[in-house]
Design a protein around this motif. Structure first.
Motif, short mmCIF file in Angstrom:
data_model
loop_
_atom_site.label_atom_id
_atom_site.label_comp_id
_atom_site.label_asym_id
_atom_site.label_seq_id
_atom_site.Cartn_x
_atom_site.Cartn_y
_atom_site.Cartn_z
N ILE A 1 0.84 -1.19 0.00
CA ILE A 1 0.00 0.00 0.00
C ILE A 1 0.88 1.24 0.00
O ILE A 1 1.84 1.34 0.78
CB ILE A 1 -0.93 0.03 1.23
CG1 ILE A 1 -1.68 -1.29 1.38
CG2 ILE A 1 -1.92 1.18 1.13
CD1 ILE A 1 -2.48 -1.39 2.65
N ASN A 2 0.57 2.19 -0.87
CA ASN A 2 1.26 3.47 -0.92
C ASN A 2 0.23 4.58 -0.75
O ASN A 2 -0.64 4.78 -1.59
CB ASN A 2 2.01 3.65 -2.24
CG ASN A 2 2.79 4.95 -2.28
OD1 ASN A 2 2.96 5.62 -1.27
ND2 ASN A 2 3.26 5.32 -3.46
N LEU A 3 0.31 5.29 0.38
CA LEU A 3 -0.60 6.38 0.70
C LEU A 3 0.13 7.70 0.89
O LEU A 3 -0.40 8.63 1.50
CB LEU A 3 -1.39 6.05 1.98
CG LEU A 3 -2.19 4.74 1.98
CD1 LEU A 3 -2.76 4.47 3.36
CD2 LEU A 3 -3.29 4.78 0.95
N CYS A 4 1.37 7.79 0.37
CA CYS A 4 2.16 9.01 0.56
C CYS A 4 1.55 10.18 -0.21
O CYS A 4 0.95 10.00 -1.27
CB CYS A 4 3.60 8.78 0.09
SG CYS A 4 4.59 7.82 1.25
N GLY A 5 1.73 11.36 0.34
CA GLY A 5 1.23 12.56 -0.31
C GLY A 5 -0.22 12.85 -0.05
O GLY A 5 -0.81 13.72 -0.68
N LEU A 6 -0.86 12.12 0.88
CA LEU A 6 -2.27 12.32 1.18
C LEU A 6 -2.46 12.97 2.55
O LEU A 6 -3.48 12.78 3.20
CB LEU A 6 -3.03 10.99 1.13
CG LEU A 6 -2.93 10.21 -0.18
CD1 LEU A 6 -3.74 8.93 -0.09
CD2 LEU A 6 -3.41 11.04 -1.36
N GLU A 7 -1.48 13.75 2.98
CA GLU A 7 -1.59 14.34 4.31
C GLU A 7 -2.71 15.36 4.41
O GLU A 7 -3.27 15.59 5.48
CB GLU A 7 -0.26 14.99 4.71
CG GLU A 7 0.23 16.07 3.76
CD GLU A 7 1.12 15.50 2.68
OE1 GLU A 7 1.74 16.29 1.95
OE2 GLU A 7 1.18 14.28 2.58
N VAL B 1 -3.29 -6.14 10.09
CA VAL B 1 -3.52 -7.20 9.12
C VAL B 1 -2.18 -7.81 8.76
O VAL B 1 -1.27 -7.13 8.31
CB VAL B 1 -4.22 -6.65 7.86
CG1 VAL B 1 -4.46 -7.76 6.85
CG2 VAL B 1 -5.52 -5.99 8.24
N SER B 2 -2.03 -9.10 8.96
CA SER B 2 -0.72 -9.74 8.83
C SER B 2 -0.20 -9.76 7.41
O SER B 2 0.99 -9.86 7.19
CB SER B 2 -0.80 -11.18 9.35
OG SER B 2 -1.72 -11.93 8.58
N ASN B 3 -1.08 -9.67 6.39
CA ASN B 3 -0.63 -9.77 5.01
C ASN B 3 0.01 -8.49 4.49
O ASN B 3 0.60 -8.49 3.41
CB ASN B 3 -1.79 -10.15 4.09
CG ASN B 3 -2.19 -11.61 4.27
OD1 ASN B 3 -1.48 -12.37 4.89
ND2 ASN B 3 -3.34 -11.98 3.74
N VAL B 4 -0.14 -7.36 5.17
CA VAL B 4 0.46 -6.11 4.72
C VAL B 4 1.97 -6.19 4.91
O VAL B 4 2.45 -6.33 6.02
CB VAL B 4 -0.13 -4.91 5.49
CG1 VAL B 4 0.57 -3.63 5.09
CG2 VAL B 4 -1.62 -4.80 5.22
N ARG B 5 2.70 -6.09 3.80
CA ARG B 5 4.17 -6.20 3.85
C ARG B 5 4.85 -4.85 3.68
O ARG B 5 5.83 -4.56 4.35
CB ARG B 5 4.65 -7.16 2.76
CG ARG B 5 4.17 -8.59 2.96
CD ARG B 5 4.78 -9.51 1.91
NE ARG B 5 4.31 -10.88 2.08
CZ ARG B 5 4.66 -11.89 1.30
NH1 ARG B 5 5.48 -11.68 0.29
NH2 ARG B 5 4.20 -13.10 1.51
N THR B 6 4.38 -4.04 2.74
CA THR B 6 5.00 -2.73 2.53
C THR B 6 3.94 -1.66 2.69
O THR B 6 2.84 -1.76 2.14
CB THR B 6 5.62 -2.64 1.12
OG1 THR B 6 4.59 -2.72 0.14
CG2 THR B 6 6.61 -3.75 0.89
N LEU B 7 4.27 -0.63 3.45
CA LEU B 7 3.34 0.46 3.74
C LEU B 7 4.09 1.78 3.66
O LEU B 7 5.07 1.99 4.37
CB LEU B 7 2.71 0.29 5.13
CG LEU B 7 1.84 1.46 5.62
CD1 LEU B 7 0.64 1.64 4.71
CD2 LEU B 7 1.40 1.25 7.05
N ASN B 8 3.63 2.67 2.78
CA ASN B 8 4.15 4.02 2.69
C ASN B 8 3.01 4.96 3.06
O ASN B 8 2.02 5.06 2.33
CB ASN B 8 4.65 4.34 1.28
CG ASN B 8 5.75 3.39 0.84
OD1 ASN B 8 6.41 2.79 1.67
ND2 ASN B 8 5.96 3.27 -0.45
N ALA B 9 3.12 5.62 4.22
CA ALA B 9 2.01 6.42 4.71
C ALA B 9 2.54 7.55 5.57
O ALA B 9 3.64 7.50 6.11
CB ALA B 9 1.02 5.57 5.50
N ARG B 10 1.72 8.57 5.68
CA ARG B 10 1.98 9.68 6.60
C ARG B 10 0.70 9.93 7.39
O ARG B 10 -0.38 10.05 6.82
CB ARG B 10 2.37 10.95 5.84
CG ARG B 10 3.65 10.80 5.04
CD ARG B 10 3.93 12.05 4.23
NE ARG B 10 5.12 11.88 3.41
CZ ARG B 10 5.56 12.80 2.55
NH1 ARG B 10 4.90 13.93 2.40
NH2 ARG B 10 6.64 12.57 1.83
#
Length: 686
Positions: free
Chosen positions: A399-405, A420-429
């Motif tokens: 999941i990539n959620l960057c830039g949504l501040e 959720v155990s299946n989430v491996r990569t997360l980009n978030a602010r």
């Protein structure tokens, strides 16, 4: 080649040499050498030239992006090469077809074609290959800025019916048009001759609008699994919603990064409403802590239904309270209804019946979602991502959620994702106040830069590999828990702040380098960190102390260490040897007497060979680190089985060892690092 024509060099047979080199001999020879024969010094023997052409006729993969001289090919040269190869195949079949009135059309065994960065191509040569390779599965045209779909996939005027039928029967599953700036909606529709079986489509950087004509093409595709629309600034949520709805049973990867006119809440509005209706109908069970009615089956492996249901209900209830006073929710509902109506119309034209609860199965197979830097027009995304994760059964892992501040993502949504155990990569602010506590067990990469909310690791992560916490708020003992993770390879705490008890008050202050060393001192052995960035912190300890504490560092504060420079050179030597690049000679004359002794030159060569051999046969990440500079150029492969596609790739070693037996496609040649350890279980990091 007959036995009489064999050329024996010592104990080596030329046939054995050609068979061992295989299709890679194409990368070592200039294109003119293959076409001109005796005019080239590289091909001084007619038998050798015929052997090369025969080898190309048996090859399943042709790559033009690895060598600079091959990237200069134009349409006439590509068509001429195909004609020469087909002529060689026809010559071999002449005896078999002697009794026939008409010889059969010569067909290549080609399955993967890489024409990325061939900037002189316009597309006519690509169509000539489609006519001779009916089993072609992968076409990569990334960076071929002059290519248009009308020239590459649409038959020219005067094309025979036989060539038109051959192109229509092509089994192309993978098409990459990344950076093809001349492709627009009308031109993209011309791929209908090969688009019936396309499963993976990359339109990154293609400035186009998905109008009705283009939508008819994407609705004609039977099973679209991966779609990238990154940077398409004129695409709207209506087009994206219709595509996602039609391919809701097969779509696994969706990239909308930089789509400024896409409002993701319009697409997810139906799912959010369905989720709130389920919560309203089970208030008594929720009050008693019985979440089995909300989650009919255990979606996740390592998280209990009670924890999963509690986090989900909290996120949706919080989102409903936030959306209650928003007068634009009715407008979002109307737009979502328009998407559903147009999707049902498109499905009716395909002869596919629409389910009454079609909104509840949206993104059912989605594994990777990139909505960074999308428009949304300041709409709040509260509850949209948890509803999506609930709908697809916890399959979402990237999941990539960057830039949504500006959309003010609450900690409840991020906390639900990390549970959720299946989430491996997360980009978030996350910009809401408070402290976010990470509980994910399978998280391998997190980008939490510029996060106002404090992020805290309650314990050492099990498989965290990359953590970017630039300018983030870190509670006390977070660094210690991070460095206790034995799998951590990349750490960036540039400008981060630490919460400390100072004179009876909890205050935030900048991290200093001594705290990094003290956190390392509490750990018995680490030594695996490849990259560390601690710029913009208080350096009360010298950098040499950090180099000593982390002996395996390849890059420190954005600059390569001695070990990193040495391994990068070894990586460059190996890649150059494989693709056949020539070494650049220094034009300056050396003064007599200044040349180094022969012994020192030999020692230097032996040391360089030893450095290359030390990491040969292992993942290229051990040489390049998490860097994307020009020195990290290498062969790029996409694994469709593991979902490592579009923007992610695996190296040559991992493609043959870690992903043996998988559906591996060539993705071009360029700079970057291998993502095998982030998105799968890498076996080449020993």
């Amino acid at each position: 080649m007959s036995k009489d024509d064999r050329v024996i060099v010592g104990n080596a047979d030329l046939n054995d040499v050609i068979s061992s080199v295989g299709q890679h001999v194409f990368s070592y020879l200039p294109l003119g050498s293959i076409l001109n024969g005796f005019n080239s010094l590289a091909l001084v023997n007619t038998a050798f030239r015929h052997a090369v052409i025969e080898c190309l006729g048996q090859a399943e993969e042709l790559c033009f992006s690895r060598c600079s001289h091959l990237r200069r090919i134009d349409d006439e040269g590509l068509a001429g090469l195909v004609k020469v190869i087909a002529g060689g195949i026809s010559a071999r079949r002449a005896v078999a077809d002697r009794d026939r009135e008409r010889a059969s059309r010569p067909m290549l065994r080609l399955k993967r074609l890489d024409l990325s960065r061939c900037r002189t191509l316009r597309g006519h040569g690509v169509f000539s290959i489609l006519g001779h390779a009916i089993d072609l599965e992968s076409v990569v045209l990334s960076g071929a800025s002059r290519v248009t779909c009308g020239d590459a996939f649409l038959p020219k005027e005067g094309t025979s019916d036989e060539e038109r039928d051959a192109a229509a029967l092509a089994k192309v599953h993978y098409i990459s048009l990344e950076g093809c700036s001349r492709v627009d909606a009308a031109d993209l529709n011309k791929t209908r001759y090969v688009a019936r079986g396309v499963r993976h489509l990359d339109l990154s950087g293609v400035s186009t609008t998905l109008d009705d004509t283009c939508l008819s093409l994407l609705t004609r595709v039977s099973a679209l699994e991966s779609l990238s629309l990154a940077g398409a600034k004129r695409i709207t949520a209506l087009s994206v919603g219709v595509i996602c709805h039609i391919h809701r049973w097969t779509l696994k990867r969706l990239v909308l990064c930089g789509c400024e006119k896409v409002n993701f809440m319009e697409i997810m509005m139906g799912a959010f409403v369905s989720m709130t209706a389920i919560l309203d109908g089970n208030q008594e069970d929720i009050h008693n802590g019985n979440y089995g009615s909300i989650i009919p089956r255990p979606y996740v492996q390592d998280t209990s239904v009670e924890v999963y249901g509690e986090l989900l209900s909290k996120a949706i209830i919080f989102a409903r309270q936030e959306h209650a006073g928003d007068n634009r929710m009715a407008e979002l509902t109307l737009r979502n209804n328009a998407i559903m109506l147009k999707a049902r119309t498109a499905e009716a034209s395909r002869g596919v019946s629409s389910s009454p609860s079609s909104s509840c199965v949206l993104f059912q197979e989605l594994e990777s979602l990139d909505i960074g830097l999308i428009g949304n027009d300041s709409y709040k995304l509260h509850g949209a991502i948890p509803a999506l994760v609930w709908l697809n059964g916890g399959r979402l892992r990237d999941i990539n959620l960057c830039g949504l501040e500006r959309n003010r993502l609450p900690p409840s949504d991020i906390r639900f994702l990390l549970a959720v155990s299946n989430v491996r990569t997360l980009n978030a602010r996350c910009v809401e106040p408070g402290t976010l506590r990470l509980m994910s067990r399978h998280l391998s990469e997190i980008d939490y830069s510029h996060g106002w909310t404090g992020i805290n690791f309650l314990s050492a992560p099990i498989r965290l590999i990359s953590a970017r916490l630039d300018y983030a708020a870190l509670p006390e003992d977070t660094l210690t828990n991070l460095l206790r993770c034995t799998t951590l390879l990349n750490l960036s705490v540039r400008g981060s702040r630490m919460r400390k008890l100072i004179r009876g008050n909890m205050l935030w202050r900048a991290i200093n380098s001594s705290e990094l060393l003290s956190a390392l001192g509490q750990i018995s052995s680490h030594g695996k960190l490849l990259q560390l960035d601690c710029r913009d912190i208080k350096m009360d300890s010298p950098l040499s102390a950090l180099r000593t504490a982390f002996p395996s560092l390849l890059r420190l504060n954005g600059r390569s260490t001695k070990l990193g420079t040495k391994l990068l050179k070894a990586h460059h030597v190996d890649v150059s040897w494989r693709v056949g690049d020539r070494k650049k000679e220094n034009g300056k004359r050396k003064r007599p007497g200044t040349a180094p002794p022969i012994s020192s030159v030999d020692d230097r060569a032996q040391r360089a060979e030893g450095d290359a051999a030390a990491t040969r046969g292992k993942c290229s990440l051990l040489r390049t680190g998490f860097c994307q500079s020009k020195e990290t150029e290498q062969e790029m492969f996409a694994c469709m089985t593991c979902g490592i596609t579009f923007g992610r790739f695996v190296c040559l070693t991992c493609s043959s060892r870690c992903h043996e037996g998988h559906d591996v496609q060539i993705a071009g040649f360029g700079p970057g690092y291998c993502d095998c350890c982030l998105l799968s279980s890498c076996k080449c990091m020993g």
